[in-house]
Scaffold this active site. Sequence first.
Site, short mmCIF file in Angstrom:
data_model
loop_
_atom_site.label_atom_id
_atom_site.label_comp_id
_atom_site.label_asym_id
_atom_site.label_seq_id
_atom_site.Cartn_x
_atom_site.Cartn_y
_atom_site.Cartn_z
N GLY A 126 10.58 12.32 -7.15
CA GLY A 126 9.93 11.02 -6.89
C GLY A 126 9.88 10.09 -8.09
O GLY A 126 9.13 9.14 -8.10
N GLY A 170 3.87 2.87 -17.20
CA GLY A 170 2.94 3.51 -16.25
C GLY A 170 1.53 3.40 -16.80
O GLY A 170 1.03 2.30 -17.03
N LYS A 197 11.73 -4.07 -17.99
CA LYS A 197 10.60 -3.77 -18.87
C LYS A 197 10.79 -4.41 -20.25
O LYS A 197 9.84 -4.89 -20.88
CB LYS A 197 10.42 -2.25 -18.98
CG LYS A 197 9.95 -1.64 -17.65
CD LYS A 197 10.13 -0.14 -17.62
CE LYS A 197 9.61 0.47 -16.34
NZ LYS A 197 10.05 1.84 -16.11
N THR A 255 3.77 -4.48 -4.23
CA THR A 255 4.90 -4.26 -3.32
C THR A 255 6.09 -3.79 -4.17
O THR A 255 6.07 -3.93 -5.39
CB THR A 255 5.25 -5.56 -2.54
OG1 THR A 255 5.67 -6.56 -3.46
CG2 THR A 255 4.06 -6.08 -1.74
N LYS A 262 7.48 -5.27 -11.08
CA LYS A 262 8.21 -5.80 -12.25
C LYS A 262 9.05 -7.03 -11.89
O LYS A 262 9.38 -7.83 -12.77
CB LYS A 262 9.13 -4.71 -12.81
CG LYS A 262 8.41 -3.57 -13.48
CD LYS A 262 9.27 -2.32 -13.59
CE LYS A 262 9.16 -1.47 -12.36
NZ LYS A 262 9.73 -0.14 -12.42
N VAL A 307 4.94 -1.68 -17.50
CA VAL A 307 5.66 -0.99 -18.59
C VAL A 307 4.87 0.25 -18.99
O VAL A 307 3.69 0.15 -19.30
CB VAL A 307 5.83 -1.91 -19.83
CG1 VAL A 307 6.58 -1.18 -20.94
CG2 VAL A 307 6.53 -3.21 -19.46
N ASP A 333 16.04 -1.30 -14.53
CA ASP A 333 14.60 -1.06 -14.69
C ASP A 333 14.21 -1.17 -16.17
O ASP A 333 13.22 -1.83 -16.51
CB ASP A 333 14.25 0.33 -14.12
CG ASP A 333 12.78 0.66 -14.30
OD1 ASP A 333 11.95 0.07 -13.58
OD2 ASP A 333 12.46 1.50 -15.17
N GLU A 386 13.66 5.02 -8.59
CA GLU A 386 13.36 3.85 -7.75
C GLU A 386 13.96 4.08 -6.37
O GLU A 386 14.90 4.89 -6.21
CB GLU A 386 14.00 2.59 -8.36
CG GLU A 386 13.47 2.17 -9.71
CD GLU A 386 12.05 1.61 -9.66
OE1 GLU A 386 11.75 0.76 -8.82
OE2 GLU A 386 11.23 2.04 -10.49
N PHE A 444 0.86 -1.19 0.00
CA PHE A 444 0.00 0.00 0.00
C PHE A 444 0.89 1.24 0.00
O PHE A 444 0.83 2.09 0.87
CB PHE A 444 -0.93 -0.03 1.21
CG PHE A 444 -2.18 0.80 1.05
CD1 PHE A 444 -3.02 0.63 -0.05
CD2 PHE A 444 -2.53 1.74 2.01
CE1 PHE A 444 -4.18 1.39 -0.19
CE2 PHE A 444 -3.70 2.50 1.88
CZ PHE A 444 -4.52 2.32 0.77
N1 HSE Z 1 11.82 4.36 -11.90
C1 HSE Z 1 10.94 4.07 -12.98
C2 HSE Z 1 11.20 5.09 -14.09
C3 HSE Z 1 9.53 4.13 -12.49
O1 HSE Z 1 11.93 6.05 -13.84
O2 HSE Z 1 10.74 4.91 -15.21
C4 HSE Z 1 8.50 3.52 -13.42
O3 HSE Z 1 8.68 2.14 -13.62
#
Ligand code: HSE
Length: 332
Positions: free
Chosen positions: A200, A148, A218, A90, A119, A146, A214, A203, A3
């Site tokens: 923000g 968002g 994806k 999570t 992921k 992938v 990351d 990661e 959450f």
């Molecule tokens: N840290 C990832 C990015 C977040 O910057 O794309 C979305 O998966």
Amino acid sequence: MGFGVVGQSFAKLLLSRSADLYSQHGVKPRIVACVDNRGSAVAPAGLDLQRLLEAKKAKGTVAAYEKIGAKFDPLQVIENVDAEVVLECTPTNLTTGEPGTSHVITAMRAGKHVISVNKGPLALAFPSLIELANYNGVMFRFSGTVGGGTPILEFAKRCLKGDRIIFFQGILNGTTNYILSRMEEGLTYAGAMEDAKQKGYAEANPSLDTDGYDAAAKLVIMANWIMGMKVTMKDVKRTGISNVTASDVKKAAERGNAIKLIAACDSKRLDVAPTEVAKKDPICVNGTLNAVTFSSEHSGQQTIIGRGAGGMETASAVLRDLIEIRDMIFEQ
Ligand code: HSE
């Protein structure tokens, strides 16, 4: 399960969209359990989502929803609570895949459909998870992993159905794209990274972004789902952006190009590496945007561009998956 930013955004989305979700899609979801890393809240009649959000904000855990916070084992909640769908959100761990992988496996074995925005399980065990879902007769959806809220997976899988995708490449990580874009404007690597963290986008462990993990995760998800490959993280040749200098960025700009962290797949090779891209190429997007160009046998090239991260954006992908699962249940 989980959450954090996405889970809370999903709760807010359900609260704000409840009327039109019901009138347009016939969906009236009841959240019967919510688990975070400190406890859980379970209510077979449905949790009051406003109160759940307030409990999390005030005490840092959903266990504060009830006066006596229950500390349930997450796997027991998945197995024992009567629910149709488990939402796994999570944090991503690309080394062990946990705790997400255990959540997904337990849910499937318990006959529950799964939506994952995590992921880790997919990047490390995609082929076996698809097999497990089929074996147990459950649906497994993961749009939010992938792009968002940008429907990159659906675009390739559905809109290009009937054609054969031969190759695709694109920018799949918003944080590194933001850093590289800001470096072009003259900011240093360290300054741009700091900026990305504060906004923000990054990661929790920023190496996942900057070292290309990351984007590689994806790419693995796309290669399995779109190209029918059976690959995991170890099949990706990966280079991050930490060796890209301000001088490299400047020299590329003088040639009319930009350096981007490009993930590419041609049905044999999976590569993630900083690559010089012509500024007039549609995948050459800036800031935190993602962009992918698909090259198909007959329909040529198409590029999809959109925001690749963010709580509400990713929550909208979860809702899309939920509506699809509900539609398929009703069709059966
Ligand atoms: N840290 C990832 C990015 C977040 O910057 O794309 C979305 O998966």
